[in-house]
Design a protein around this motif. Structure first.
Motif, PDB file in Angstrom:
ATOM      1  N   TRP A   1       9.401   0.216  -7.079  1.00  0.00           N
ATOM      2  CA  TRP A   1      10.286   0.196  -6.258  1.00  0.00           C
ATOM      3  C   TRP A   1      11.733   1.744  -7.716  1.00  0.00           C
ATOM      4  O   TRP A   1      12.472   2.873  -7.400  1.00  0.00           O
ATOM      5  CB  TRP A   1      11.452  -0.363  -6.048  1.00  0.00           C
ATOM      6  CG  TRP A   1      12.059   0.299  -4.724  1.00  0.00           C
ATOM      7  CD1 TRP A   1      12.441   0.369  -3.626  1.00  0.00           C
ATOM      8  CD2 TRP A   1      14.009   0.321  -5.120  1.00  0.00           C
ATOM      9  NE1 TRP A   1      13.388   0.619  -2.683  1.00  0.00           N
ATOM     10  CE2 TRP A   1      14.684   0.901  -4.429  1.00  0.00           C
ATOM     11  CE3 TRP A   1      14.838   0.670  -5.915  1.00  0.00           C
ATOM     12  CZ2 TRP A   1      16.092   1.284  -3.562  1.00  0.00           C
ATOM     13  CZ3 TRP A   1      16.176   0.982  -6.383  1.00  0.00           C
ATOM     14  CH2 TRP A   1      16.405   0.882  -5.109  1.00  0.00           C
ATOM     15  N   THR A   2      12.088   1.018  -8.830  1.00  0.00           N
ATOM     16  CA  THR A   2      12.892   1.754  -9.997  1.00  0.00           C
ATOM     17  C   THR A   2      12.067   2.866 -10.259  1.00  0.00           C
ATOM     18  O   THR A   2      12.997   3.969 -10.265  1.00  0.00           O
ATOM     19  CB  THR A   2      13.047   0.389 -10.856  1.00  0.00           C
ATOM     20  OG1 THR A   2      13.774  -0.317  -9.948  1.00  0.00           O
ATOM     21  CG2 THR A   2      14.752   1.754 -12.085  1.00  0.00           C
TER      22      THR A   2
ATOM     23  N   VAL B   1      -2.027  -2.397  -8.829  1.00  0.00           N
ATOM     24  CA  VAL B   1      -3.094  -3.913  -8.206  1.00  0.00           C
ATOM     25  C   VAL B   1      -2.404  -4.900  -8.580  1.00  0.00           C
ATOM     26  O   VAL B   1      -2.841  -5.934  -7.075  1.00  0.00           O
ATOM     27  CB  VAL B   1      -4.117  -3.415  -9.273  1.00  0.00           C
ATOM     28  CG1 VAL B   1      -5.173  -4.318  -9.020  1.00  0.00           C
ATOM     29  CG2 VAL B   1      -4.586  -2.538  -9.329  1.00  0.00           C
ATOM     30  N   MET B   2      -1.295  -5.186  -9.105  1.00  0.00           N
ATOM     31  CA  MET B   2      -1.030  -6.733  -9.346  1.00  0.00           C
ATOM     32  C   MET B   2       0.143  -7.313  -8.222  1.00  0.00           C
ATOM     33  O   MET B   2      -0.692  -8.505  -7.846  1.00  0.00           O
ATOM     34  CB  MET B   2      -0.153  -6.736 -10.629  1.00  0.00           C
ATOM     35  CG  MET B   2      -1.083  -6.859 -12.213  1.00  0.00           C
ATOM     36  SD  MET B   2      -1.882  -7.678 -12.529  1.00  0.00           S
ATOM     37  CE  MET B   2      -1.334  -9.317 -12.538  1.00  0.00           C
ATOM     38  N   PRO B   3       0.479  -6.443  -7.043  1.00  0.00           N
ATOM     39  CA  PRO B   3       0.900  -6.972  -6.080  1.00  0.00           C
ATOM     40  C   PRO B   3       0.182  -8.156  -5.202  1.00  0.00           C
ATOM     41  O   PRO B   3      -0.252  -8.859  -4.596  1.00  0.00           O
ATOM     42  CB  PRO B   3       1.611  -6.142  -5.511  1.00  0.00           C
ATOM     43  CG  PRO B   3       1.759  -4.832  -6.086  1.00  0.00           C
ATOM     44  CD  PRO B   3       0.913  -5.773  -7.612  1.00  0.00           C
TER      45      PRO B   3
ATOM     46  N   GLY C   1       8.184  -9.900  -7.007  1.00  0.00           N
ATOM     47  CA  GLY C   1       9.352  -9.672  -6.599  1.00  0.00           C
ATOM     48  C   GLY C   1       9.167  -8.411  -7.921  1.00  0.00           C
ATOM     49  O   GLY C   1       9.753  -7.250  -7.944  1.00  0.00           O
ATOM     50  N   VAL C   2       8.408  -8.507  -9.236  1.00  0.00           N
ATOM     51  CA  VAL C   2       8.692  -8.307 -10.236  1.00  0.00           C
ATOM     52  C   VAL C   2       7.557  -6.608  -9.885  1.00  0.00           C
ATOM     53  O   VAL C   2       8.321  -6.043 -10.235  1.00  0.00           O
ATOM     54  CB  VAL C   2       8.539  -8.977 -11.616  1.00  0.00           C
ATOM     55  CG1 VAL C   2       8.095  -7.501 -12.428  1.00  0.00           C
ATOM     56  CG2 VAL C   2       8.707 -10.039 -12.257  1.00  0.00           C
ATOM     57  N   SER C   3       6.914  -6.924  -9.570  1.00  0.00           N
ATOM     58  CA  SER C   3       6.292  -5.414  -9.182  1.00  0.00           C
ATOM     59  C   SER C   3       6.792  -4.467  -7.798  1.00  0.00           C
ATOM     60  O   SER C   3       6.528  -3.205  -8.430  1.00  0.00           O
ATOM     61  CB  SER C   3       4.734  -6.198  -8.796  1.00  0.00           C
ATOM     62  OG  SER C   3       3.480  -6.925  -9.376  1.00  0.00           O
TER      63      SER C   3
ATOM     64  N   MET D   1       0.825  -1.361  -0.177  1.00  0.00           N
ATOM     65  CA  MET D   1       0.386  -0.152   0.058  1.00  0.00           C
ATOM     66  C   MET D   1       1.159   1.973   0.085  1.00  0.00           C
ATOM     67  O   MET D   1       0.267   2.702  -0.884  1.00  0.00           O
ATOM     68  CB  MET D   1      -1.110   0.247   1.333  1.00  0.00           C
ATOM     69  CG  MET D   1      -1.587   1.314   0.946  1.00  0.00           C
ATOM     70  SD  MET D   1      -2.796   1.456   2.767  1.00  0.00           S
ATOM     71  CE  MET D   1      -1.281   1.800   3.890  1.00  0.00           C
ATOM     72  N   PHE D   2       1.802   1.276   1.399  1.00  0.00           N
ATOM     73  CA  PHE D   2       2.975   2.378   1.313  1.00  0.00           C
ATOM     74  C   PHE D   2       3.562   2.759  -0.157  1.00  0.00           C
ATOM     75  O   PHE D   2       4.543   3.860  -0.756  1.00  0.00           O
ATOM     76  CB  PHE D   2       3.834   2.200   1.666  1.00  0.00           C
ATOM     77  CG  PHE D   2       2.495   2.770   3.305  1.00  0.00           C
ATOM     78  CD1 PHE D   2       1.648   3.562   3.682  1.00  0.00           C
ATOM     79  CD2 PHE D   2       2.251   1.650   4.313  1.00  0.00           C
ATOM     80  CE1 PHE D   2       0.926   3.796   5.033  1.00  0.00           C
ATOM     81  CE2 PHE D   2       1.530   1.875   5.354  1.00  0.00           C
ATOM     82  CZ  PHE D   2       1.166   2.786   6.241  1.00  0.00           C
ATOM     83  N   VAL D   3       4.383   1.600  -0.583  1.00  0.00           N
ATOM     84  CA  VAL D   3       5.500   1.789  -1.818  1.00  0.00           C
ATOM     85  C   VAL D   3       3.932   2.156  -2.777  1.00  0.00           C
ATOM     86  O   VAL D   3       4.715   3.079  -3.876  1.00  0.00           O
ATOM     87  CB  VAL D   3       5.488   0.139  -2.559  1.00  0.00           C
ATOM     88  CG1 VAL D   3       5.743   0.372  -3.785  1.00  0.00           C
ATOM     89  CG2 VAL D   3       6.419  -0.276  -1.453  1.00  0.00           C
ATOM     90  N   GLY D   4       3.291   1.427  -3.127  1.00  0.00           N
ATOM     91  CA  GLY D   4       2.199   1.904  -4.595  1.00  0.00           C
ATOM     92  C   GLY D   4       1.690   3.595  -4.193  1.00  0.00           C
ATOM     93  O   GLY D   4       1.514   4.093  -5.338  1.00  0.00           O
ATOM     94  N   ILE D   5       1.400   3.843  -3.121  1.00  0.00           N
ATOM     95  CA  ILE D   5       0.859   5.500  -2.647  1.00  0.00           C
ATOM     96  C   ILE D   5       2.397   5.850  -3.330  1.00  0.00           C
ATOM     97  O   ILE D   5       2.194   7.152  -4.174  1.00  0.00           O
ATOM     98  CB  ILE D   5       0.960   6.007  -1.299  1.00  0.00           C
ATOM     99  CG1 ILE D   5      -0.369   5.223  -0.739  1.00  0.00           C
ATOM    100  CG2 ILE D   5       1.169   7.133  -0.819  1.00  0.00           C
ATOM    101  CD1 ILE D   5      -0.362   5.329   1.000  1.00  0.00           C
TER     102      ILE D   5
END
Length: 263
Positions: free
Chosen positions: A237-238, A196-198, A230-232, A174-178
């Motif tokens: 992140w990148t 959404v995918m994660p 991992g890919v998501s 949630m926080f990474v997505g925000i």
């Protein structure tokens, strides 16, 4: 009091994106992303030293997943552990004595005479009275239970792990997505699925544990879901770090697009 100096809502969040945020926000986001990345790396290493040693060989394989969840039903739990994740915690000769004792039926008299000294020397340092979630090997009956057929993870342990992962990992994403949501210039066909995918992969991952417990053919689904997570994570992140520190930092680009409200 006049309202003429108030900024219209349409323009209130101009420049609200990762490229244009101030240094304090970028440092806050970067600190979180860096810490989470380190935690993710530690989780992968932990998997290699637990599930990755289930077949006695370093590195995650299909056999490791099957043994971890479905079990190796041709042998006992104790034997599987001594040939797997606990392989290097005791010399080979002592491990063989314990394995042979298990195969001979796990007699208590033989245990007290030959096996107990080995267990006390090499095992009870971790598997003691204060072992917490680990079985207490100072009691014979606890060790005896592990001489039974290895049926992998118990339904009780799967329930415990499932609710921990569902709550914990969903909060992480949630926080990474925000943070990732403040990115600009990412096509919607990539941005929306990345957010959404994660959650979808997390649900598949948890379900695959239970399915593999029932049928070993679902072990491939565990690998698929883990790779998807991992890919998501790596993509969001990148992109987030790149926009904050390369586009908005090194290249000093400006961006007046609004990542909060669609224009």
């Amino acid at each position: 009091m006049s309202d003429r100096n108030e900024t219209p809502v349409k323009y209130a969040y101009k420049g609200a994106n990762l490229i244009s945020f101030g240094l304090s926000i970028k440092l806050l986001f970067t600190g979180y992303l860096t810490t989470i990345a380190a935690g993710y790396l530690m989780a992968l290493i932990q998997i290699l030293f637990t599930h990755g040693m289930a077949d006695g060989k370093f590195g995650l394989s299909m056999d490791d997943i099957v043994y971890s969840y479905y079990g190796d039903r041709s042998g006992s739990v104790l034997e599987s552990k001594l040939n797997g994740s606990m392989k290097y915690n005791a010399p080979e000769q002592e491990r063989f004595k314990i394995i042979q004792w298990v195969r001979d039926g796990g007699d208590e008299a033989v245990y007290n005479k030959e096996i107990k000294p080995i267990v006390e020397q090499f095992c009870t340092g971790c598997h003691g009275a204060n072992a917490g979630s680990l079985p207490d090997f100072t009691k014979f009956e606890n060790l005896k239970k592990l001489t039974e057929s290895n049926e992998g993870a118990t339904f009780q342990s799967l329930t415990r792990l499932s609710h921990i992962h569902l709550f914990g990992i969903s909060f992480i994403f949630m926080f990474v997505g925000i943070i990732f949501s403040f990115s600009t210039g990412v096509p919607c066909k990539y941005k929306y699925p990345a957010i959404v995918m994660p959650y979808l992969f997390l649900l598949i991952d948890i379900a695959s544990w239970w399915l593999t417990k029932l049928n070993p053919h679902f072990a491939l689904l565990v690998l698929f879901a883990g790779a998807g997570l991992g890919v998501s994570f790596a993509f969001m992140w990148t992109v987030s770090m790149y926009q904050m520190w390369v586009l908005g930092g090194i290249l000093k680009q400006s961006d007046r697009r609004n990542a909060i409200l669609r224009e």
